[in-house]
Motif scaffolding. Structure first.
Motif, mmCIF file in Angstrom:
data_model
loop_
_atom_site.group_PDB
_atom_site.id
_atom_site.type_symbol
_atom_site.label_atom_id
_atom_site.label_comp_id
_atom_site.label_asym_id
_atom_site.label_seq_id
_atom_site.Cartn_x
_atom_site.Cartn_y
_atom_site.Cartn_z
ATOM 1 N N THR A 1 0.815 -1.217 0.000
ATOM 2 C CA THR A 1 0.000 0.000 0.000
ATOM 3 C C THR A 1 0.849 1.268 0.000
ATOM 4 O O THR A 1 0.344 2.357 0.274
ATOM 5 C CB THR A 1 -0.958 0.018 1.205
ATOM 6 N N TYR A 2 2.103 1.134 -0.340
ATOM 7 C CA TYR A 2 3.008 2.285 -0.379
ATOM 8 C C TYR A 2 3.628 2.424 -1.760
ATOM 9 O O TYR A 2 3.807 1.428 -2.462
ATOM 10 C CB TYR A 2 4.103 2.137 0.678
ATOM 11 N N PRO A 3 3.960 3.632 -2.152
ATOM 12 C CA PRO A 3 4.520 3.836 -3.493
ATOM 13 C C PRO A 3 5.878 3.152 -3.664
ATOM 14 O O PRO A 3 6.706 3.154 -2.761
ATOM 15 C CB PRO A 3 4.683 5.358 -3.582
ATOM 16 N N MET A 4 6.046 2.617 -4.859
ATOM 17 C CA MET A 4 7.341 2.108 -5.275
ATOM 18 C C MET A 4 7.646 2.701 -6.640
ATOM 19 O O MET A 4 6.735 2.955 -7.431
ATOM 20 C CB MET A 4 7.361 0.587 -5.316
ATOM 21 N N SER A 5 8.921 2.899 -6.898
ATOM 22 C CA SER A 5 9.264 3.622 -8.108
ATOM 23 C C SER A 5 10.586 3.149 -8.681
ATOM 24 O O SER A 5 11.315 2.368 -8.070
ATOM 25 C CB SER A 5 9.370 5.124 -7.801
ATOM 26 N N TRP A 6 10.848 3.644 -9.892
ATOM 27 C CA TRP A 6 12.140 3.452 -10.544
ATOM 28 C C TRP A 6 12.695 4.832 -10.896
ATOM 29 O O TRP A 6 11.978 5.692 -11.425
ATOM 30 C CB TRP A 6 11.998 2.624 -11.810
ATOM 31 N N PHE A 7 13.963 5.002 -10.606
ATOM 32 C CA PHE A 7 14.724 6.165 -11.032
ATOM 33 C C PHE A 7 15.903 5.660 -11.849
ATOM 34 O O PHE A 7 16.231 4.470 -11.832
ATOM 35 C CB PHE A 7 15.233 6.948 -9.818
ATOM 36 N N ARG A 8 16.549 6.559 -12.559
ATOM 37 C CA ARG A 8 17.752 6.170 -13.302
ATOM 38 C C ARG A 8 18.760 7.303 -13.279
ATOM 39 O O ARG A 8 18.409 8.472 -13.109
ATOM 40 C CB ARG A 8 17.416 5.784 -14.742
ATOM 41 N N GLN A 9 20.014 6.907 -13.461
ATOM 42 C CA GLN A 9 21.095 7.888 -13.468
ATOM 43 C C GLN A 9 22.078 7.529 -14.574
ATOM 44 O O GLN A 9 22.729 6.486 -14.517
ATOM 45 C CB GLN A 9 21.798 7.925 -12.116
ATOM 46 N N ALA A 10 22.137 8.399 -15.556
ATOM 47 C CA ALA A 10 23.091 8.228 -16.646
ATOM 48 C C ALA A 10 24.442 8.820 -16.229
ATOM 49 O O ALA A 10 24.498 9.671 -15.335
ATOM 50 C CB ALA A 10 22.566 8.921 -17.895
ATOM 51 N N PRO A 11 25.513 8.393 -16.875
ATOM 52 C CA PRO A 11 26.846 8.926 -16.522
ATOM 53 C C PRO A 11 26.875 10.445 -16.611
ATOM 54 O O PRO A 11 26.476 11.035 -17.605
ATOM 55 C CB PRO A 11 27.751 8.283 -17.578
ATOM 56 N N GLY A 12 27.339 11.064 -15.537
ATOM 57 C CA GLY A 12 27.463 12.508 -15.517
ATOM 58 C C GLY A 12 26.171 13.267 -15.333
ATOM 59 O O GLY A 12 26.172 14.508 -15.404
ATOM 60 N N GLU A 13 25.085 12.528 -15.108
ATOM 61 C CA GLU A 13 23.783 13.176 -14.973
ATOM 62 C C GLU A 13 23.218 12.973 -13.566
ATOM 63 O O GLU A 13 23.678 12.101 -12.816
ATOM 64 C CB GLU A 13 22.797 12.600 -15.997
ATOM 65 N N ALA A 14 22.213 13.766 -13.243
ATOM 66 C CA ALA A 14 21.529 13.591 -11.969
ATOM 67 C C ALA A 14 20.562 12.418 -12.051
ATOM 68 O O ALA A 14 20.127 12.032 -13.138
ATOM 69 C CB ALA A 14 20.776 14.868 -11.606
ATOM 70 N N ARG A 15 20.257 11.856 -10.919
ATOM 71 C CA ARG A 15 19.269 10.778 -10.874
ATOM 72 C C ARG A 15 17.894 11.361 -11.191
ATOM 73 O O ARG A 15 17.499 12.384 -10.629
ATOM 74 C CB ARG A 15 19.270 10.117 -9.497
ATOM 75 N N GLU A 16 17.173 10.672 -12.090
ATOM 76 C CA GLU A 16 15.875 11.194 -12.512
ATOM 77 C C GLU A 16 14.774 10.159 -12.345
ATOM 78 O O GLU A 16 15.007 8.952 -12.413
ATOM 79 C CB GLU A 16 15.927 11.634 -13.977
ATOM 80 N N PHE A 17 13.581 10.658 -12.160
ATOM 81 C CA PHE A 17 12.407 9.812 -12.028
ATOM 82 C C PHE A 17 12.089 9.135 -13.346
ATOM 83 O O PHE A 17 12.172 9.753 -14.412
ATOM 84 C CB PHE A 17 11.222 10.671 -11.591
ATOM 85 N N VAL A 18 11.678 7.853 -13.269
ATOM 86 C CA VAL A 18 11.277 7.116 -14.465
ATOM 87 C C VAL A 18 9.804 6.720 -14.372
ATOM 88 O O VAL A 18 9.004 7.030 -15.248
ATOM 89 C CB VAL A 18 12.138 5.863 -14.669
ATOM 90 N N ALA A 19 9.446 6.018 -13.295
ATOM 91 C CA ALA A 19 8.079 5.517 -13.171
ATOM 92 C C ALA A 19 7.778 5.212 -11.714
ATOM 93 O O ALA A 19 8.688 4.944 -10.930
ATOM 94 C CB ALA A 19 7.889 4.258 -14.016
ATOM 95 N N ALA A 20 6.496 5.234 -11.380
ATOM 96 C CA ALA A 20 6.070 4.908 -10.019
ATOM 97 C C ALA A 20 4.696 4.255 -10.058
ATOM 98 O O ALA A 20 3.913 4.472 -10.982
ATOM 99 C CB ALA A 20 6.016 6.164 -9.150
ATOM 100 N N THR A 21 4.446 3.456 -9.037
ATOM 101 C CA THR A 21 3.124 2.875 -8.847
ATOM 102 C C THR A 21 2.657 3.236 -7.442
ATOM 103 O O THR A 21 3.424 3.129 -6.488
ATOM 104 C CB THR A 21 3.143 1.350 -9.066
ATOM 105 N N ARG A 22 1.435 3.688 -7.344
ATOM 106 C CA ARG A 22 0.906 4.183 -6.074
ATOM 107 C C ARG A 22 -0.455 3.563 -5.814
ATOM 108 O O ARG A 22 -1.345 3.630 -6.664
ATOM 109 C CB ARG A 22 0.774 5.701 -6.124
ATOM 110 N N TRP A 23 -0.597 2.976 -4.638
ATOM 111 C CA TRP A 23 -1.851 2.352 -4.241
ATOM 112 C C TRP A 23 -2.910 3.429 -4.031
ATOM 113 O O TRP A 23 -2.649 4.445 -3.394
ATOM 114 C CB TRP A 23 -1.620 1.562 -2.955
ATOM 115 N N ILE A 24 -4.120 3.186 -4.574
ATOM 116 C CA ILE A 24 -5.184 4.176 -4.419
ATOM 117 C C ILE A 24 -6.402 3.587 -3.725
ATOM 118 O O ILE A 24 -7.419 4.265 -3.573
ATOM 119 C CB ILE A 24 -5.582 4.790 -5.778
ATOM 120 N N GLY A 25 -6.292 2.315 -3.288
ATOM 121 C CA GLY A 25 -7.394 1.712 -2.549
ATOM 122 C C GLY A 25 -7.774 0.353 -3.108
ATOM 123 O O GLY A 25 -7.651 0.123 -4.313
ATOM 124 N N GLY A 26 -8.219 -0.533 -2.253
ATOM 125 C CA GLY A 26 -8.594 -1.881 -2.689
ATOM 126 C C GLY A 26 -7.415 -2.555 -3.352
ATOM 127 O O GLY A 26 -6.343 -2.632 -2.781
#
Length: 129
Positions: free
Chosen positions: A30-55
């Protein structure tokens, strides 16, 4: 709590990979989980997330550059989140990190690195011919 990502590797442009992230030590159904990525020389960036919304329902969120190509999903029985990556491009090359939150995040927090308490060690994805 531990997150262990796997499934990275070398793939040609246009190919596919599926990343897995298995959590242990607590349940994240029931808690968000996500994927981030970091390319060489770059900052870590958001890619995708899944968030529970009920049931049994979850919403998915993506950064614009991967919409239509990547799919995030979760298997609560296995306490695992996946990232199916199709039509991979060289610019997708990065270390991919899974992350999990210990609170039920609001929408404005979903894409923020500092909203996630738990991080896996990362798995390298290289897209090259």
């Amino acid at each position: 709590v531990q997150l262990q990502a796997s499934g990275g590797g070398l793939v040609q442009p246009g190919g596919s990979l599926k990343l897995s992230c298995a959590a242990s030590g607590r349940t994240f159904s029931t808690y968000p989980m996500s994927w981030f990525r970091q390319a060489p020389g770059e900052a870590r960036e958001f890619v995708a997330a899944t968030r529970w919304i009920g049931g049994s329902a979850n919403n998915q969120y993506y950064t614009d550059s991967v919409k239509g190509r990547f799919t995030i999903s979760r298997d609560n029985a296995k306490n695992t989140v996946y990232l199916q990556m199709n039509n991979l491009k060289p610019e997708d090359t990065a270390v991919y990190y899974c992350a999990a939150a210990s609170a039920r995040l609001i929408l404005s927090e979903i894409r923020r690195k500092d909203a996630y308490e738990y991080w896996g060690p990362g798995t390298l994805v290289t897209v090259s011919s």
